[in-house]
Design an enzyme around this catalytic site. Sequence first.
Site, PDB file in Angstrom:
ATOM      1  N   GLY A  48       0.848  -1.190   0.000  1.00  0.00           N
ATOM      2  CA  GLY A  48       0.000   0.000   0.000  1.00  0.00           C
ATOM      3  C   GLY A  48       0.875   1.228   0.000  1.00  0.00           C
ATOM      4  O   GLY A  48       2.066   1.153   0.327  1.00  0.00           O
ATOM      5  N   GLU A 136      -3.456   2.752   5.637  1.00  0.00           N
ATOM      6  CA  GLU A 136      -3.279   3.861   4.684  1.00  0.00           C
ATOM      7  C   GLU A 136      -4.156   5.055   5.054  1.00  0.00           C
ATOM      8  O   GLU A 136      -3.732   6.209   4.942  1.00  0.00           O
ATOM      9  CB  GLU A 136      -3.625   3.401   3.261  1.00  0.00           C
ATOM     10  CG  GLU A 136      -2.844   2.196   2.748  1.00  0.00           C
ATOM     11  CD  GLU A 136      -1.343   2.323   2.905  1.00  0.00           C
ATOM     12  OE1 GLU A 136      -0.681   1.286   3.055  1.00  0.00           O
ATOM     13  OE2 GLU A 136      -0.820   3.455   2.919  1.00  0.00           O
TER      14      GLU A 136
HETATM   15  O1  LIG Z   1       3.704   2.261   4.633  1.00  0.00           O
HETATM   16  C1  LIG Z   1       2.794   1.769   3.936  1.00  0.00           C
HETATM   17  O2  LIG Z   1       1.660   2.271   3.876  1.00  0.00           O
HETATM   18  C2  LIG Z   1       3.070   0.479   3.188  1.00  0.00           C
HETATM   19  C3  LIG Z   1       2.936  -0.715   4.108  1.00  0.00           C
HETATM   20  C4  LIG Z   1       1.471  -1.144   4.127  1.00  0.00           C
HETATM   21  C5  LIG Z   1       1.123  -2.131   5.207  1.00  0.00           C
HETATM   22  C6  LIG Z   1       1.936  -3.242   5.504  1.00  0.00           C
HETATM   23  C7  LIG Z   1       1.545  -4.150   6.494  1.00  0.00           C
HETATM   24  C8  LIG Z   1       0.358  -3.946   7.188  1.00  0.00           C
HETATM   25  C9  LIG Z   1      -0.424  -2.845   6.892  1.00  0.00           C
HETATM   26  C10 LIG Z   1      -0.051  -1.957   5.897  1.00  0.00           C
HETATM   27  C11 LIG Z   1       3.796  -1.801   3.541  1.00  0.00           C
HETATM   28  O3  LIG Z   1       3.554  -2.329   2.474  1.00  0.00           O
HETATM   29  S1  LIG Z   1       5.171  -2.268   4.455  1.00  0.00           S
HETATM   30  C12 LIG Z   1       5.915  -3.542   3.487  1.00  0.00           C
HETATM   31  C13 LIG Z   1       5.138  -4.852   3.572  1.00  0.00           C
HETATM   32  O4  LIG Z   1       4.390  -5.020   4.507  1.00  0.00           O
HETATM   33  C14 LIG Z   1       5.251  -5.866   2.525  1.00  0.00           C
HETATM   34  C15 LIG Z   1       6.167  -5.696   1.514  1.00  0.00           C
HETATM   35  C16 LIG Z   1       6.265  -6.651   0.524  1.00  0.00           C
HETATM   36  C17 LIG Z   1       5.428  -7.754   0.533  1.00  0.00           C
HETATM   37  C18 LIG Z   1       4.503  -7.915   1.547  1.00  0.00           C
HETATM   38  C19 LIG Z   1       4.403  -6.968   2.560  1.00  0.00           C
HETATM   39 ZN   LIG Z   2       2.685   3.128   6.303  1.00  0.00          ZN
END
Ligand SMILES: O=C(O)C[C@@H](Cc1ccccc1)C(=O)SCC(=O)c1ccccc1
Ligand SMILES: [Zn+2]
Length: 169
Positions: A48, A136
């Site tokens: 996200g 988000e």
């Molecule tokens: O900072 C952001 O919003 C991105 C975040 C979103 C998120 C992750 C986990 C739980 C809730 C929201 C990320 O994507 S962090 C990276 C991550 O979790 C990930 C990266 C690659 C594959 C799978 C997960």
């Molecule tokens: Zn975040």
Amino acid sequence: ALLPILEFPDPRLRTKAALIDAADVTTPAFQTLIDDMFQTMYDAPGIGLAASQVDVHKRFMVIDVSEEKDTPMVFINPEIVANEGGQVYQEGCLSVPGIFADVTRANQITVRYLDRHGVAQELTTDGVLAVCVQHEMDHLDGKLFIDYLSPLKREMVRKKLAKQRKHVA
Ligand SMILES: O=C(O)C[C@@H](Cc1ccccc1)C(=O)SCC(=O)c1ccccc1
Ligand SMILES: [Zn+2]
């Protein structure tokens, strides 16, 4: 184009994003911004990315929680209109690199939003998509997942980030 992602403790991450005028959604500039955010998210990689994280303080985010990275979703002016239950999920954040922590959020949510064509949608979902939508939307309100941690845990995060920054420097 790849967009630079703001990192904690950058104060701009605490900005409350403004609603988008539906007329702006279908402009070429906004469509390009959506594409740049997807490119930035997939490159990070992440599941996200909220506009606040790339210093654009407008209420929208891009999400793709699919394994194949082939299910892009855009939420413009999102509003959670119902939520129930609770689930714990180990979250990360592209604006707080290298930190992972358990956060409890609603398990099932109903969210109303405009899609990338400016068409009103309503989605009821649960699991990781529900977690990501809530994560988000917090960004759009200037909130970070580490705000839910105990002061002690948050202090540990601060120290760990300071150490990481010194090594990088
Ligand atoms: O900072 C952001 O919003 C991105 C975040 C979103 C998120 C992750 C986990 C739980 C809730 C929201 C990320 O994507 S962090 C990276 C991550 O979790 C990930 C990266 C690659 C594959 C799978 C997960
Ligand atoms: Zn975040």
